[in-house]
Scaffold this active site. Structure first.
Site, PDB file in Angstrom:
ATOM      1  N   GLU A  64       0.822  -1.219   0.000  1.00 39.07           N
ATOM      2  CA  GLU A  64       0.000   0.000   0.000  1.00 39.07           C
ATOM      3  C   GLU A  64       0.856   1.269   0.000  1.00 39.07           C
ATOM      4  OE1 GLU A  64      -4.124  -1.544   2.090  1.00 39.07           O
ATOM      5  OE2 GLU A  64      -2.654  -0.556   3.373  1.00 39.07           O
ATOM      6  N   GLU A  95      -5.684  -7.955  -1.156  1.00 34.83           N
ATOM      7  CA  GLU A  95      -6.385  -7.667   0.102  1.00 34.83           C
ATOM      8  C   GLU A  95      -7.810  -7.260  -0.216  1.00 34.83           C
ATOM      9  OE1 GLU A  95      -4.821  -5.065   3.111  1.00 34.83           O
ATOM     10  OE2 GLU A  95      -2.744  -5.592   2.637  1.00 34.83           O
TER      11      GLU A  95
END
Length: 479
Positions: A181, A378
């Site tokens: 991320e 995710e």
């Protein structure tokens, strides 16, 4: 609905700092996450004037210090993943297990041996390891001594770490992810970059400088992995939040475009295309600097071109609605990336707006922008699970959420998108990164532990366990 490819990588995902525990065992050093207390205010605390990365057990609780003790339960947990039929398992390596302070010249053998065991256990069950190199695991020493990723010296330390890991595991690991991320630093720079108020988080130039140093590191990692193993596949990883203009007002449409460039596209553009996008200077000017103000070297740009990623991996939990014309609209405070409330969407218990269609949009946007395979690494629903007297959780709400998002992936496949796989987040209960809580549960497997650290740590299958097992067994045909 399109069929899933025969080689589709079904699995699950976790992170070292949220499951392993054993936070000072076998030579492990302290990471920034070790100093972040549990609770919903954990990110407010880091911006207090007296925050100094010290662990204060008399003042705070630190649930991740014990996690779910995967360090000692990994065989049991991976066996459960195999029972579900996992084709792959995405996990991260803790930088602080390999180089406890981050700036050593030789790795910690005990740390390397632990991941030997984890990888070998996966392979025993024919589970493909998907290894994240940097997942919010920065050594505290690199923050306090060097000022974190805004300091170019970290490239040297990070490359040393990457080399040690790839040298050790590339014979058994084909799939890698560089920075978890990476774009999340735009909104909370502490986890990915180690920046807090006291060391420059308020200055966006520091965030962009940190990104440059991370881009260089990522490109180096791609090149090195390919050199060590020709069929290595290395991906970048972003937090993708599909963005909508709140209405048809052109001002909101333009604001959505600009926000989408800065948050969803900037980091992936550099890592996937190997060069900075043309809109970059407009982003820098917004914050009062230019690209010339960043510390770079001529050889960086050649490396960025040579080290483009093989695939685009991303997390997807929510979408966001952009509005700049009506300041009275209610905001979506639970959303990690803010925005206003979308009246067409429901939200989770933590206020994250649930939008499966947004995942199909994200997959299309990413694939057709970069023309590289995309990987949903995710996605999941954080919820308060209520086990019965036999520790069984009837988590139909989680099944519904995941079913809708798998249907969205099938829709993207029908659109022609090359989707590699799907690894729902927190396939086993773990400590939430956003809130530092055990009570915010994601897993197919219930772990008996509460926010105060009480519990047996025993593992129990939830209703979603058998549901997901059947999804994998039928390759997505039965949801």
């Amino acid at each position: 609905m399109s069929e899933f490819p025969k080689d589709f990588m079904w699995g699950g995902a976790t992170a070292a700092n949220q499951i392993e525990g054993a936070y000072v065992v076998d030579g492990k050093g302290l990471s920034i996450d070790d100093a972040l207390p549990g609770g919903p205010d954990r990110f407010k605390i880091v911006n207090e004037p007296d925050f100094n990365w010290q662990i204060e057990p008399d003042r705070y609780k630190y649930p991740n210090h014990d996690g779910i003790d995967f360090y000692h339960h990994y065989k049991e947990d991976i066996k459960l993943f195999a029972e579900m039929g996992f084709k792959c398992y995405r996990f991260s390596i803790a930088w602080t297990r390999i180089f406890p302070n981050g700036d050593e010249t030789e790795p910690n053998e005990k740390g390397l041996e632990f991941y030997d065991r984890v990888i070998d256990e996966c392979l025993k069950y024919h589970i493909e390891p998907v290894v994240t190199l940097f997942h919010y695991e920065m050594p505290i020493n690199l923050v306090t001594k060097y000022g974190s990723w805004k300091n170019r010296q970290l490239i040297t330390f990070a490359e040393r770490y990457v080399k040690a890991v790839i040298d050790r595991y590339s014979d058994r690991v084909k799939y890698w992810i560089t920075f978890n991320e990476i774009n999340s630093a735009l909104h909370f720079s502490v986890m990915g970059q180690g920046l807090v108020k006291s060391n420059g988080a308020d200055d966006k130039k520091n965030i962009y400088q940190s990104w440059h140093n991370q881009f260089v590191t990522s490109a180096w990692a791609v090149k090195y992995a390919h050199e060590k193993r020709a069929d290595s596949k290395v991906g970048c990883m972003i937090l993708y939040a599909t963005m909508y203009a709140y209405d048809a007002d052109p001002k909101n449409q333009l604001a959505r475009l600009k926000e989408n460039q800065e948050f969803n596209q900037y980091c992936a553009d550099v890592q996937a295309r190997g060069e900075y996008p043309d809109y970059a200077e407009s982003l820098y000017r917004k914050y009062g600097f230019t690209f010339a103000d960043l510390e770079t070297k001529p050889e960086d740009f050649e490396l960025l071109k040579e080290g483009t990623v093989d695939y685009i991996s991303f997390s997807y939990y929510m979408s966001t609605a952009i509005n700049v014309t009506d300041k009275d609209l209610p905001t979506a405070n639970g959303n990690l990336v803010g925005g206003v409330k979308n009246p067409f969407l429901q939200a989770s218990e933590w206020g994250w707006q649930i939008d499966p269609t947004g995942l199909r949009i994200a997959l299309n946007e990413l694939y057709y922008r970069y023309q590289k395979p995309v990987f949903v690494v995710e996605n999941g629903l954080g919820a308060v699970d209520q086990p019965d007297e036999n520790h069984f959780v009837q988590d139909d709400y989680r099944i519904k959420y995941l079913k809708q998002h798998i249907e969205a992936i099938a829709g993207a496949l029908a659109d022609g998108v090359d989707v590699m796989g799907y690894t729902p987040w927190g396939c086993i209960d773990l400590v939430s990164a956003s809130t530092g809580q055990m009570s915010k549960r994601y897993g197919f497997i219930y772990v008996d532990k509460d926010d105060d650290g009480n519990g047996s740590l025993k593992r129990y299958k939830k209703a979603s366990f058998d549901w997901y097992k059947n999804v994998i067994a039928t390759n997505g045909k039965e949801l």
